[in-house]
Design an enzyme around this catalytic site. Structure first.
Site, PDB file in Angstrom:
ATOM      1  N   THR B 146       0.870  -1.185   0.000  1.00 44.91           N
ATOM      2  CA  THR B 146       0.000   0.000   0.000  1.00 44.91           C
ATOM      3  C   THR B 146       0.909   1.238   0.000  1.00 44.91           C
ATOM      4  OG1 THR B 146      -0.232  -0.210   2.398  1.00 44.91           O
ATOM      5  CG2 THR B 146      -2.034  -1.041   1.050  1.00 44.91           C
ATOM      6  N   THR B 184      -2.456  -1.940   6.892  1.00 43.57           N
ATOM      7  CA  THR B 184      -2.541  -3.246   7.524  1.00 43.57           C
ATOM      8  C   THR B 184      -1.183  -3.894   7.427  1.00 43.57           C
ATOM      9  OG1 THR B 184      -4.854  -3.536   6.929  1.00 43.57           O
ATOM     10  CG2 THR B 184      -3.592  -5.538   7.249  1.00 43.57           C
ATOM     11  N   GLU B 268       6.117   5.579   7.020  1.00 40.84           N
ATOM     12  CA  GLU B 268       6.119   6.871   6.344  1.00 40.84           C
ATOM     13  C   GLU B 268       6.500   7.976   7.294  1.00 40.84           C
ATOM     14  OE1 GLU B 268       2.748   8.054   4.101  1.00 40.84           O
ATOM     15  OE2 GLU B 268       2.617   6.100   3.149  1.00 40.84           O
TER      16      GLU B 268
END
Lengths: 396, 396
Positions: B146, B184, B268
């Site tokens: 993701t 997740t 991140e």
């Protein structure tokens, strides 16, 4: 401001803080011996003042509370405890009381020793400024501030069945542990009504559970968190009973709630003040654990900062709280918009909800579980880049 | 990369993600029936894939794992569960297996339904690309990403007592719940050794406790966290025993640890990767709770981002963890500098320690309690303004 009778206040600059524009030492003096109750941090690394105050409360015959900001006197071992005791001894001697008649609170940087020469001089100076008026009260509230942007004060007044008027006033400081260095939540609430010693402690503990224990900035329980209640009976020397006590307890609860909410509302870097209602739980403990988990969750808080109606993060936080519930009964509203019902996402205009979050500093989250009658209300902040900037800042 | 025999992989773009440069659908096919074990999120609001996979594992006779990114299929009720089952059915039919031979994992945005037409087409396309080489393995690892900046893979090889060589390889995705939308943690580890069904589940559970359960980004347990282990025996069909099993378990632990550490390391906005050693506790559970509290603490994390050697926040976090300990036995080192010993601050040059934090992405915290022999190691991130910016960003 309704100021209880028989109290005098002062806040001065002692030199502990670097900036002489800021006050850093306060006194609260009760001219009559007062009953005192205390509720303290549960942090195992508790500060020197907590070591000293905890065994003294609840009790009676108190005359003085001495407070300093700029140095928390935490993690300072035996010397820190001796310094805290000396603060009390000096304050008591200066106002003409005995050492056992004092209490002490400190807040500021951790791991540094108090500069006792400055503290001693500050206490003498504060004694000269003692006064019972609003200006003095505000100075005392300023003297306990660290990164607070304004002094936090509240008061109420009520008339007893016998016609006597009693007042409750309080001051507090802190934005939880939000300060660039270790900060602390301190609160001091005082009244000219009288309470029994045990009654005072029971009332304080119950009220703190509904107010100061329901606020979260980032969830770090400071080593020096302290809430003190003083009752000196100056307006009515008989301990409160019956409906008088009930009315007093309600007003006391309001003062504590005003003060408690002022803390996250003044959190550094905060752009939203968030009220979380958790409803329909089996018991209050379950509701509290869910509220606590949501209020601490960095992703929920960051989404609110960004006006993102990200309900998934909120229900997911409830999901990992450890409390069991029936997913198909869960509902969630954000600023009055129903986003989730019976475990199913509801269609909504994300831009409209986002605009409502962007346009209002106050954000409301209501999450319901349909498992019972227990509810709780929590207050918290969002999480902004400014918060991180302030708390990442390394000062030598 | 040591790739186990008897597996084929593919990762393709199905159209679920908006950006056609990114892959969003992966297949892992075992040409031999494989034993499978699973460990899943403890989140009460668990996702549809967890609902479907949990009752299937541990078990044997598995042939295919189908994964998609871009949509987590969380909070999607009965329709979500039907969609997850259809993903498995389609994947199994496409590769020529039965529906009960499949498992499924999804990650991405919460509260949206899967676009099943795209998923179906994607599965057919992926089937055409299946291959057993490293390039295909990396494509599969990319298909589960993701907000990850790179595919996360690891492998080990070992020789059994009978001379046969077996391999273990794994891929994972995630930076906990750090993504701009709900993210997740997914991991899939597979081997060409063979394990008994119960043995596989026991090994996976024990290993996850020491690896994937010891990493924290911000502490939000996602509804879809899943770790799967597949063993197909392609290189040695007899279940492992004795020293072979021990050597395998050690290598399996290394693969899981590589994958687990890769998650916070790729968080991140992260500027520091933090290793926390909690030593000298009464038992492992106490050590784990203390490590967990420190790793979650926003103030500790913000201080590390700012290269601030603020040891007070770390010992204070231990203090509010709820674990009892003797304060006078507590010690703390940061990047090898001893800052706190026997409950007392040690003199140190803050600028030197700060420089060490600024100059190294890896930060080490060692906190000791002198209460016993139990230790734990945790891995986490710092908390940066960039993290908040990414997670506050409201996308319509």
């Amino acid at each position: 401001m309704f100021l209880p009778k028989g109290y005098r206040f002062a806040g001065v600059y002692s030199g502990v803080k670097a900036d002489p524009e800021k006050l850093d030492l306060s006194l609260l003096v009760s001219d009559h011996p007062a009953v005192a109750a205390g509720v303290y941090t549960t942090n195992r690394m508790c500060g020197a003042t907590v070591h000293v105050d905890r065994p003294r409360t609840p009790g009676s015959d108190f005359r003085v509370v001495v407070m300093n900001s700029g140095c928390a006197n935490d993690c300072t071992g035996d010397r820190g405890i001796r310094d805290a005791e000396e603060m009390i001894r000096t304050a008591a001697a200066t106002i003409g009381a005995r050492p056992e008649q004092g209490l002490v609170m400190s807040t500021g940087v951790i791991g540094e020793f108090l500069q006792m020469d400055k503290i001693r001089t500050g206490i003498v100076k504060a004694n000269e400024w003692l006064a019972g008026d609003e200006a003095a009260f505000e100075q005392a509230a300023r003297g306990m501030m660290t990164t607070d942007t304004h002094p936090k004060m509240s008061s109420r007044q009520l008339t007893l069945a016998n016609g006597k008027v009693v007042s409750i006033a309080g001051m507090c400081k802190g934005a939880a542990m939000i300060g660039p260095n270790m900060a602390t939540m301190l609160a001091l609430v005082f009244t000219d009504a009288m309470l029994e010693v045990k009654q005072a402690q029971t009332l304080l503990k119950a009220t703190v559970d509904e107010t100061f224990n329901c606020i979260i900035v980032e969830g770090h329980t400071s080593p020096s968190d302290t809430v003190l209640l003083l009752a000196n009976g100056a307006s009515c020397p008989e301990p409160l009973t019956g409906t008088d006590y009930d009315a007093f307890a309600a007003a006391f609860g309001e003062v504590c709630l005003d003060l408690a909410k002022a803390i996250p509302n003044d959190g550094e870097g905060v752009s939203h003040f968030v009220t979380i209602d958790v409803t329909g739980c089996k018991d209050r403990e379950a509701a509290k654990i869910i509220a606590d988990t949501i209020a601490r969750d960095a992703l929920v808080k960051a989404a609110i900062a960004g006006a993102d109606p990200n309900w998934g993060r909120i229900v997911s936080a409830a999901g990992y709280s450890g409390i069991g519930f029936d997913v198909t009964k869960v509902g969630l509203s954000l600023n009055g918009f129903e986003l989730f019902r019976d475990g199913t996402p509801q269609p909504f205009d994300a831009d409209v909800v986002s605009a409502s979050m962007r346009d209002h500093r106050d954000v409301s989250i209501v999450i319901s579980f349909g498992d019972g009658d227990a509810n709780i209300r929590y207050w918290t902040t969002d999480l902004t880049e400014e918060y991180v900037r302030l708390n990442a800042d390394y000062h030598t």
